[in-house]
Design a protein around this motif. Structure first.
Motif, PDB file in Angstrom:
ATOM      1  N   ASN A 187      -7.398 -85.012 -32.780  1.00  8.93           N
ATOM      2  CA  ASN A 187      -7.820 -84.636 -34.021  1.00  8.93           C
ATOM      3  C   ASN A 187      -6.864 -84.731 -34.980  1.00  8.93           C
ATOM      4  O   ASN A 187      -7.217 -84.636 -36.335  1.00  8.93           O
ATOM      5  CB  ASN A 187      -7.250 -82.953 -33.626  1.00  8.93           C
ATOM      6  N   SER A 188      -5.835 -85.317 -35.197  1.00  6.76           N
ATOM      7  CA  SER A 188      -5.277 -86.944 -36.105  1.00  6.76           C
ATOM      8  C   SER A 188      -5.072 -87.454 -36.143  1.00  6.76           C
ATOM      9  O   SER A 188      -4.433 -88.623 -36.442  1.00  6.76           O
ATOM     10  CB  SER A 188      -4.241 -85.631 -36.377  1.00  6.76           C
ATOM     11  N   THR A 189      -6.287 -88.451 -35.510  1.00  4.30           N
ATOM     12  CA  THR A 189      -6.035 -90.081 -35.118  1.00  4.30           C
ATOM     13  C   THR A 189      -7.383 -90.924 -36.153  1.00  4.30           C
ATOM     14  O   THR A 189      -8.556 -89.638 -35.819  1.00  4.30           O
ATOM     15  CB  THR A 189      -6.234 -90.151 -33.862  1.00  4.30           C
ATOM     16  N   TRP A 190      -7.165 -92.019 -36.304  1.00  8.22           N
ATOM     17  CA  TRP A 190      -8.756 -92.380 -37.267  1.00  8.22           C
ATOM     18  C   TRP A 190      -9.486 -92.527 -35.796  1.00  8.22           C
ATOM     19  O   TRP A 190      -9.888 -92.982 -34.797  1.00  8.22           O
ATOM     20  CB  TRP A 190      -8.198 -93.692 -38.004  1.00  8.22           C
ATOM     21  N   GLY A 191     -10.773 -91.845 -36.313  1.00  6.33           N
ATOM     22  CA  GLY A 191     -11.158 -91.893 -35.479  1.00  6.33           C
ATOM     23  C   GLY A 191     -11.779 -90.400 -33.827  1.00  6.33           C
ATOM     24  O   GLY A 191     -13.173 -90.148 -33.933  1.00  6.33           O
ATOM     25  N   ASP A 192     -10.962 -90.049 -34.641  1.00  7.67           N
ATOM     26  CA  ASP A 192     -10.916 -88.784 -34.360  1.00  7.67           C
ATOM     27  C   ASP A 192     -10.215 -87.682 -35.221  1.00  7.67           C
ATOM     28  O   ASP A 192      -8.528 -87.099 -34.131  1.00  7.67           O
ATOM     29  CB  ASP A 192     -10.108 -88.412 -32.272  1.00  7.67           C
ATOM     30  N   PHE A 193     -10.328 -87.563 -36.129  1.00  9.89           N
ATOM     31  CA  PHE A 193      -9.723 -86.445 -37.273  1.00  9.89           C
ATOM     32  C   PHE A 193     -10.632 -84.360 -37.952  1.00  9.89           C
ATOM     33  O   PHE A 193     -11.922 -84.965 -38.490  1.00  9.89           O
ATOM     34  CB  PHE A 193      -9.692 -87.593 -38.450  1.00  9.89           C
ATOM     35  N   GLY A 203      -6.563 -80.654 -36.700  1.00  6.51           N
ATOM     36  CA  GLY A 203      -5.041 -81.754 -36.746  1.00  6.51           C
ATOM     37  C   GLY A 203      -3.560 -81.325 -37.315  1.00  6.51           C
ATOM     38  O   GLY A 203      -2.471 -81.978 -36.643  1.00  6.51           O
ATOM     39  N   VAL A 204      -4.079 -80.233 -37.414  1.00  6.37           N
ATOM     40  CA  VAL A 204      -2.206 -79.184 -38.270  1.00  6.37           C
ATOM     41  C   VAL A 204      -2.367 -77.979 -37.923  1.00  6.37           C
ATOM     42  O   VAL A 204      -0.489 -78.076 -37.844  1.00  6.37           O
ATOM     43  CB  VAL A 204      -2.643 -78.565 -40.153  1.00  6.37           C
ATOM     44  N   HIS A 205      -2.066 -78.749 -36.672  1.00  6.39           N
ATOM     45  CA  HIS A 205      -1.265 -77.988 -35.096  1.00  6.39           C
ATOM     46  C   HIS A 205      -0.178 -78.977 -34.651  1.00  6.39           C
ATOM     47  O   HIS A 205      -0.269 -79.337 -34.108  1.00  6.39           O
ATOM     48  CB  HIS A 205      -2.668 -77.223 -34.478  1.00  6.39           C
ATOM     49  N   HIS A 206       0.746 -78.632 -35.542  1.00 13.81           N
ATOM     50  CA  HIS A 206       1.324 -79.922 -35.482  1.00 13.81           C
ATOM     51  C   HIS A 206       2.574 -79.869 -33.769  1.00 13.81           C
ATOM     52  O   HIS A 206       2.598 -80.526 -33.190  1.00 13.81           O
ATOM     53  CB  HIS A 206       2.328 -79.768 -36.039  1.00 13.81           C
ATOM     54  N   VAL A 252      -9.004 -76.352 -44.514  1.00 13.82           N
ATOM     55  CA  VAL A 252      -7.494 -76.184 -43.553  1.00 13.82           C
ATOM     56  C   VAL A 252      -7.350 -75.120 -42.964  1.00 13.82           C
ATOM     57  O   VAL A 252      -6.583 -75.204 -41.532  1.00 13.82           O
ATOM     58  CB  VAL A 252      -6.306 -78.068 -44.242  1.00 13.82           C
ATOM     59  N   ASN A 253      -6.771 -74.712 -44.005  1.00 13.88           N
ATOM     60  CA  ASN A 253      -5.965 -72.877 -44.043  1.00 13.88           C
ATOM     61  C   ASN A 253      -4.789 -73.061 -43.299  1.00 13.88           C
ATOM     62  O   ASN A 253      -4.614 -72.823 -42.146  1.00 13.88           O
ATOM     63  CB  ASN A 253      -7.025 -72.320 -43.003  1.00 13.88           C
ATOM     64  N   LEU A 254      -3.791 -73.816 -43.759  1.00 10.30           N
ATOM     65  CA  LEU A 254      -2.433 -73.814 -43.405  1.00 10.30           C
ATOM     66  C   LEU A 254      -2.246 -72.256 -43.279  1.00 10.30           C
ATOM     67  O   LEU A 254      -0.943 -71.774 -42.215  1.00 10.30           O
ATOM     68  CB  LEU A 254      -1.484 -75.214 -44.044  1.00 10.30           C
ATOM     69  N   GLN A 255      -2.091 -71.471 -44.748  1.00 12.40           N
ATOM     70  CA  GLN A 255      -1.680 -70.252 -44.440  1.00 12.40           C
ATOM     71  C   GLN A 255      -2.339 -69.160 -43.136  1.00 12.40           C
ATOM     72  O   GLN A 255      -1.310 -68.412 -43.060  1.00 12.40           O
ATOM     73  CB  GLN A 255      -2.417 -69.489 -45.378  1.00 12.40           C
ATOM     74  N   GLY A 256      -3.341 -70.060 -42.740  1.00  8.81           N
ATOM     75  CA  GLY A 256      -4.218 -68.873 -41.411  1.00  8.81           C
ATOM     76  C   GLY A 256      -3.574 -69.199 -39.978  1.00  8.81           C
ATOM     77  O   GLY A 256      -4.085 -68.659 -39.355  1.00  8.81           O
ATOM     78  N   PRO A 285       1.732 -67.892 -36.940  1.00  8.57           N
ATOM     79  CA  PRO A 285       3.407 -68.095 -37.019  1.00  8.57           C
ATOM     80  C   PRO A 285       3.887 -68.514 -36.154  1.00  8.57           C
ATOM     81  O   PRO A 285       4.690 -69.376 -36.185  1.00  8.57           O
ATOM     82  CB  PRO A 285       4.079 -67.056 -38.158  1.00  8.57           C
ATOM     83  N   GLU A 286       3.302 -67.558 -35.019  1.00 11.45           N
ATOM     84  CA  GLU A 286       4.159 -67.468 -33.619  1.00 11.45           C
ATOM     85  C   GLU A 286       4.194 -68.679 -33.369  1.00 11.45           C
ATOM     86  O   GLU A 286       4.886 -69.585 -32.809  1.00 11.45           O
ATOM     87  CB  GLU A 286       3.665 -66.876 -32.514  1.00 11.45           C
ATOM     88  N   ASP A 287       2.949 -69.769 -33.091  1.00  8.82           N
ATOM     89  CA  ASP A 287       2.275 -70.842 -32.952  1.00  8.82           C
ATOM     90  C   ASP A 287       3.430 -72.309 -33.673  1.00  8.82           C
ATOM     91  O   ASP A 287       4.105 -73.086 -33.081  1.00  8.82           O
ATOM     92  CB  ASP A 287       0.765 -71.071 -33.334  1.00  8.82           C
ATOM     93  N   TRP A 288       3.219 -71.772 -34.987  1.00  7.80           N
ATOM     94  CA  TRP A 288       3.840 -73.136 -36.269  1.00  7.80           C
ATOM     95  C   TRP A 288       5.674 -73.137 -36.208  1.00  7.80           C
ATOM     96  O   TRP A 288       6.067 -73.538 -35.746  1.00  7.80           O
ATOM     97  CB  TRP A 288       3.526 -72.168 -37.714  1.00  7.80           C
TER      98      TRP A 288
END
Length: 337
Positions: free
Chosen positions: A114-120, A125-128, A204-208, A211-214
């Motif tokens: 999800n955060s790789t070139w060709g798989d984005f 991907g923002v799910h760190h 992307v909705n980072l704010q959504g 929080p328990e995951d982040w």
């Protein structure tokens, strides 16, 4: 520590330590948290056997010399778990992986789903935390590999990464996210900080993000060292968020007040002050993209024609090869290589 022409000295010292061309083995590892396979690359010190070839080369970037048939050098070697930046892949910092492997480290890199070139997919991907899980899972697989299991020094396992991957390294070392703090910082800066508007966009909705995951704990207790190269998500943290980071840590940044990327500025964000025991190095001149591979003569023109990021353009006076050598030397020194 501010490194300018010292980078050249680091490079000369590191180059003198070069041995046989490093080995490279590509594999795929099942990532249960993604329910998907991910490409893994194992760069390792070779014993001089086998034939060499160039990998990670394209019309824009120079490649590196490796052997895909060499045996691993005798002995126990430290491991570097390396995490690429958003949209990168295992090839993006091949210069670093190959350089460390040539000096005696096993470098394990993952193409993060999800955060790789060709798989984005930026929204996923923002799910760190999934990136930290990728590397922990890949380390499990490496330790089970017969070709490598007897050659791993488990007392020296470093988490390292660039940009978004720098945050992954910090997370593996024990730093926890602060969802409210990060969202507040990005809301405050808006267009003045790189990627803020995109991260807070509806797509992307980072704010959504929950929080328990982040804010979860994604430390891997096997990690003994951390190196974060121009790390992302460094804004909005508080002392409690870094309390779990107790292993030797170094932060490596690029540029000065005129060229430093605000989003990865670990001084302005307060991260450096939160980690008083960490070693901090600022490579000047340089810019965030100086961590990308060495460019071919036509690289900048190709990117300009494609209206792509100017990843071949460094500030005047930058010696990208010397900066790369300095980073390799800093990591090798931390690992005792």
């Amino acid at each position: 520590m501010r490194l300018t022409l010292l980078a050249t000295a680091f490079g000369l010292a590191a180059s003198a330590a070069l041995a046989a061309p490093p080995g490279l083995m590509l594999d795929k590892t099942y990532m249960p948290h993604h329910d998907a396979m991910a490409v893994t690359a194992i760069w390792y010190p070779g014993d001089g056997s086998g034939t060499t070839r160039i990998v990670a080369e394209n019309p824009v970037f120079q490649g590196v010399e490796v052997s895909t048939t060499t045996r691993i050098a005798p002995g126990a070697h430290p491991v570097v778990l390396f995490s690429h930046g958003m949209g990168g892949m295992y090839r993006t910092q091949a210069w670093l992986a190959a350089g460390l492997a040539a000096r005696g480290a096993i470098v394990l890199a993952v193409n993060h789903p999800n955060s790789t070139w060709g798989d984005f997919d930026m929204g996923a991907g923002v799910h760190h935390w999934t990136r930290a899980q990728d590397l922990s899972t890949a380390l499990d697989a490496l330790l089970a590999q017969p070709d490598f299991a007897g050659h791993i020094d488990t007392s020296r396992v470093m988490a390292a990464g660039f940009s978004f991957g720098g945050w992954t390294a910090l997370s593996l070392g024990g730093v926890r996210g602060n969802h409210a703090g990060t969202v507040a910082a990005y809301t405050r800066f808006g267009a003045r900080m790189e990627a803020c508007e995109m991260l807070l966009s509806e797509r992307v909705n980072l704010q959504g993000v929950a929080p328990e995951d982040w804010n979860g704990d994604y430390a891997d207790p096997r990690v003994t060292h951390v190196t974060a190269i121009d790390p992302g998500f460094v804004w909005g943290l508080e002392p409690a968020d870094v309390a779990g980071l107790s292993v030797p840590t170094q932060l490596i940044g690029f540029g000065d007040a005129a060229t430093r990327m605000l989003a990865t500025d670990f001084d302005a964000s307060g991260l450096r002050a939160l980690l008083p025991e960490a070693q901090a190095h600022q490579l000047v001149p340089g810019v965030h993209f100086t961590a990308m591979p060495l460019c071919k003569p036509a690289g900048a023109a190709i990117l300009a024609a494609e209206e792509d990021d100017p990843v071949c353009t460094d500030p005047d006076g930058t010696d990208r090869a010397a900066v790369h050598d300095a980073i390799i030397a800093l990591i090798a020194d931390q690992l005792g290589l």
